[in-house]
Design a protein around this motif. Structure first.
Motif, PDB file in Angstrom:
ATOM      1  N   SER A  60      65.414  48.314  10.977  1.00 17.98           N
ATOM      2  CA  SER A  60      65.698  49.183   9.834  1.00 17.98           C
ATOM      3  C   SER A  60      67.088  48.911   9.286  1.00 17.98           C
ATOM      4  O   SER A  60      67.963  48.387   9.985  1.00 17.98           O
ATOM      5  N   THR A  61      67.274  49.277   8.023  1.00 26.49           N
ATOM      6  CA  THR A  61      68.585  49.127   7.372  1.00 26.49           C
ATOM      7  C   THR A  61      69.394  50.419   7.468  1.00 26.49           C
ATOM      8  O   THR A  61      70.487  50.501   6.898  1.00 26.49           O
ATOM      9  N   ALA A  62      68.862  51.415   8.141  1.00 27.96           N
ATOM     10  CA  ALA A  62      69.575  52.672   8.373  1.00 27.96           C
ATOM     11  C   ALA A  62      69.255  53.149   9.776  1.00 27.96           C
ATOM     12  O   ALA A  62      68.162  52.893  10.301  1.00 27.96           O
ATOM     13  N   TYR A  63      70.203  53.847  10.384  1.00 28.64           N
ATOM     14  CA  TYR A  63      69.963  54.486  11.675  1.00 28.64           C
ATOM     15  C   TYR A  63      70.836  55.732  11.747  1.00 28.64           C
ATOM     16  O   TYR A  63      71.795  55.813  12.500  1.00 28.64           O
ATOM     17  N   TRP A  64      70.497  56.681  10.886  1.00 32.83           N
ATOM     18  CA  TRP A  64      71.274  57.900  10.689  1.00 32.83           C
ATOM     19  C   TRP A  64      70.680  59.034  11.512  1.00 32.83           C
ATOM     20  O   TRP A  64      69.445  59.121  11.614  1.00 32.83           O
ATOM     21  N   PRO A  65      71.514  59.877  12.103  1.00 31.22           N
ATOM     22  CA  PRO A  65      72.970  59.930  11.941  1.00 31.22           C
ATOM     23  C   PRO A  65      73.742  59.133  12.985  1.00 31.22           C
ATOM     24  O   PRO A  65      74.968  59.227  13.032  1.00 31.22           O
ATOM     25  N   LEU A  66      73.061  58.348  13.836  1.00 30.16           N
ATOM     26  CA  LEU A  66      73.780  57.662  14.902  1.00 30.16           C
ATOM     27  C   LEU A  66      74.829  56.707  14.355  1.00 30.16           C
ATOM     28  O   LEU A  66      75.922  56.597  14.903  1.00 30.16           O
ATOM     29  N   ILE A  67      74.511  55.971  13.264  1.00 37.49           N
ATOM     30  CA  ILE A  67      75.535  55.159  12.614  1.00 37.49           C
ATOM     31  C   ILE A  67      75.709  55.637  11.178  1.00 37.49           C
ATOM     32  O   ILE A  67      74.751  56.048  10.518  1.00 37.49           O
ATOM     33  N   ILE A  68      76.949  55.575  10.711  1.00 43.17           N
ATOM     34  CA  ILE A  68      77.286  55.985   9.353  1.00 43.17           C
ATOM     35  C   ILE A  68      76.845  54.873   8.402  1.00 43.17           C
ATOM     36  O   ILE A  68      77.095  53.692   8.660  1.00 43.17           O
TER      37      ILE A  68
END
Length: 687
Positions: free
Chosen positions: A510-518
């Motif tokens: 994935s291009t997002a992994y929120w909220p673990l990374i900003i």
């Protein structure tokens, strides 16, 4: 500087040992550190003759008087009865120690630690030999102080720690900005600025507290001012000079902990005698951690101390380089009491029994040993992809651990094997190799390795993230050229796991992994080439494909299944973790609320309570304007004395800046005595 043998403070007598409730350790600049000491009865006989003993030193900011008292009282009496003095010291500016807290693992903290070691070694009750131990902060500075080579320090036990403060702590990971950077700053803004106990320091407690409050900085400001792997993070990172750590070191962690990479890195790189253990645990001491099976930490530690502090010939040096728990058949659950699996040992690390096995990512979303080279797939994840991530480091085996991964797979590129005919067992760090292009200069990628059960339930085995600007270097990041494909490798965390027959192995990208990374400033689309360069590499144990596993070793579990002493509960604890969807405003909120409840500490009747509210908010269609806040409140009271400390740290993500805000308000007996607001804007640096 020596001191009189008899301490000038309260002494509590127990069977086989006594506790010196507060001892002052003088520093050369006039400050004093506060210590609590567990002393064996054998130190002083009936005639008053002193028999010096080795000392075990633990050094951290979490308050010996109340914060870590319960866990200290599960371990130091065991050490004292075995003939060791246990010395638990608060860092300057915390607990009852003089001064103002400055930062994690600061040069002053480490220098003070060396002074404390030398002072302890000079006391008539110490034979001049020390061990140093701790979990998390205390495990970090144990390794860091060991590299400074204080002569009396002979051995270390470091639990839940790291050798790399940039990539393997709570701030950044492979150039990605971790959410724990903000949440932990909120913790420390409150925890580090609590007052000393008037019962120990007398009337000067208020002046000491006001000094701390007035000297407190917005610690997140410092951490966010260093977004690259610069000298700020290299300070204290053991990997910068493994050769400096010459003394025997036992390094321990757990698969549910953020610090699982440290034990194998220690076994591989430390030039002195290093031994490593990874269990199934969250971020706790192994003798009371979850999930089970636990490990008998007390006996493990006594063997280590006996060998290096008392010259016992107990063969501690012949222990395997790396002992690891191989988990299997793990399912996400609301409370993970026990984890199936077995203990194994590798006599040397890296192990000759481990070989890489490639599984190729194919355009039909298969994951197989054969590459059907051809085509590209794209992914533009909703910015709220990642709500099943759990915490960076879990303190409890509940909703802090990852949830069913199907929640996040809808916003990910997913590749999956057929049903496994044979078990596949791994120990080490998986990697994912890709040829990737993005449509912006900055972007993040997250990779999750998943065990898919026959009924579809999906457990995250391990994960890795990468800020693509850091693809070549964490010291000198470089933006991507939009549309230009490059070969990259994403390294996942160390893990020991056995995928069972009838299960599937899944990789989710994935291009997002929120909220673990900003998130980066861009809503990114990534394009992946499905050729022979797109593969997962698994560190497969040679014995892992055997249907009959005969390499299990015995790791003793503690006899006491409830080793923590009971403290009086005045009000109950409460924990909530939830996701809220604002459909009208197109916002997702990730919220955690915790209340420790009110606990009364035995012997001195101090009552303590902490509450927190941490909230993350994001629009699934854009990362800009995402917000986060961490609010904490500390209550302390005894008889007619009470204090309350309220703190808040918040952040807004803009295209070019991280805008920070902070508040701190202190009350004595419900009357406000101090208030302060903070505001700062930090430029984004390839992040």
């Amino acid at each position: 500087m020596a001191t009189n043998f008899q301490p000038q403070s309260n002494i509590t007598q127990h069977d086989g040992f006594c506790v010196w409730e507060n001892i002052w350790i003088p520093l050369k600049d006039g400050r004093q550190l506060s210590a609590r000491i567990w002393m064996p009865d054998m130190v002083q006989n009936e005639e008053g003759k002193i028999t010096p003993v080795p000392a075990i030193f633990e050094y951290l900011p979490y308050r010996k008087r109340d914060g870590t008292a319960q866990r200290d009282e599960s371990t130091y009496p065991v050490f004292a009865c075995a003939g060791y003095a246990g010395v638990r010291v608060d860092i300057s500016g915390t607990g009852e120690s003089d001064g103002v807290f400055d930062d994690e693992y600061s040069p002053r903290e480490l220098s003070d630690g060396v002074e404390a070691i030398n002072w302890i070694a000079e006391q008539p009750w110490c034979n001049g030999k020390l061990g140093m131990m701790g979990i998390s902060w205390g495990g970090f500075n144990a390794l860091q102080i060991a590299t400074l080579r204080p002569e009396p320090l002979k051995a270390v036990i470091s639990i839940g720690s790291t050798v790399d403060r940039y990539n393997a702590d709570i701030h950044y990971k492979s150039g990605c900005h971790l959410n724990s950077n903000l949440s932990w700053s909120g913790v420390m803004q409150c925890f580090a600025n609590r007052p000393p106990d008037p019962a120990l320091v007398g009337d000067r407690w208020r002046d000491m507290w006001l000094e701390r409050l007035e000297g407190a900085n917005l610690i997140l400001d410092e951490w966010l001012s260093h977004q690259r792997y610069d000298d700020f993070w290299k300070h204290g990172s053991i990997e910068q000079d493994y050769d400096a750590l010459e003394i025997p070191s036992l390094v321990i962690s757990g698969w549910a902990d953020a610090y699982k990479n440290a034990p194998p890195k220690a076994a591989e790189n430390m030039p002195g005698l290093a031994k490593a253990i990874n269990g199934p645990w969250v971020h706790k001491y192994p003798h009371f951690a979850y999930p089970h099976p636990r490990s008998d930490f007390h006996q493990e530690a006594l063997r280590w101390w006996g060998r290096w502090l008392c010259d016992e010939m107990n063969d501690a040096e012949k222990l395997p380089a790396y002992r690891a728990y191989i988990s299997e058949n793990v399912r996400p659950s609301l409370w993970r009491e026990h984890e199936e699996g077995r203990w194994v040992a590798e006599d040397v690390w890296p192990s000759n029994s481990i070989r890489p096995q490639k599984l190729y990512l194919n355009a039909d979303h298969s994951l197989s040993e054969t590459s059907n080279a051809g085509g590209r797939l794209s992914i533009c994840s909703p910015e709220d992809t990642g709500i099943a991530c759990g915490e960076v480091f879990a303190l409890a085996p509940d909703t802090e651990t990852p949830r069913d991964q199907r929640i996040d797979d809808g916003g990910s590129l997913v590749f999956e094997t057929d049903l496994l005919n044979d078990a596949i067992e791994i120990l080490g760090q998986p990697t994912l190799s890709l040829n990737v292009a993005i449509d912006a200069p900055l972007g993040n990628l997250a990779v999750r390795l998943i065990d898919v059960h026959p009924d579809g339930v999906s457990h995250r085995v391990c994960f890795g993230v990468l800020n693509l600007a850091h693809r070549h270097s964490n010291e000198t990041p470089e933006e991507m050229v939009p549309g230009l494909a490059e070969d990259i490798t994403i390294t996942l965390d160390h893990i020991g796991y056995r995928f069972l027959p009838g299960h599937r192995i899944r990789v989710s990208l994935s291009t997002a992994y929120w909220p673990l990374i900003i998130p980066s400033p861009y809503h990114v689309t990534a394009s992946i080439a499905l050729d022979k360069k797109a593969f997962l590499s698994l560190p497969v144990r040679a014995t892992g494909n055997q249907m009959v596993v005969d390499d299990e070793i015995h790791m003793p579990e503690p006899e006491d299944t409830n080793p923590l002493p009971a403290y009086k509960e005045i009000t109950p604890s409460k924990t909530e973790r939830r996701v809220e969807k604002d459909l009208s405003g197109n916002l997702t909120h990730y919220i955690t609320e915790d209340d420790t409840g009110t606990t009364e500490i035995p012997n001195h009747a101090l009552r303590v309570r902490h509450t927190s509210l941490v909230k993350w908010s994001i629009n699934p269609d854009t990362p800009l304007g995402a917000q986060a806040s961490s609010k904490w409140c500390c209550y302390m009271s005894r008889e007619d004395w009470s204090i309350k400390l309220e703190t808040e740290v918040s952040m807004v993500l803009n295209a070019d800046n991280f805008d920070l805000f902070g508040k701190m308000t202190a009350y004595e007996n419900d009357k406000e005595i101090f208030a302060r607001d903070y505001q700062q804007s930090i430029p984004r640096d390839c992040m």
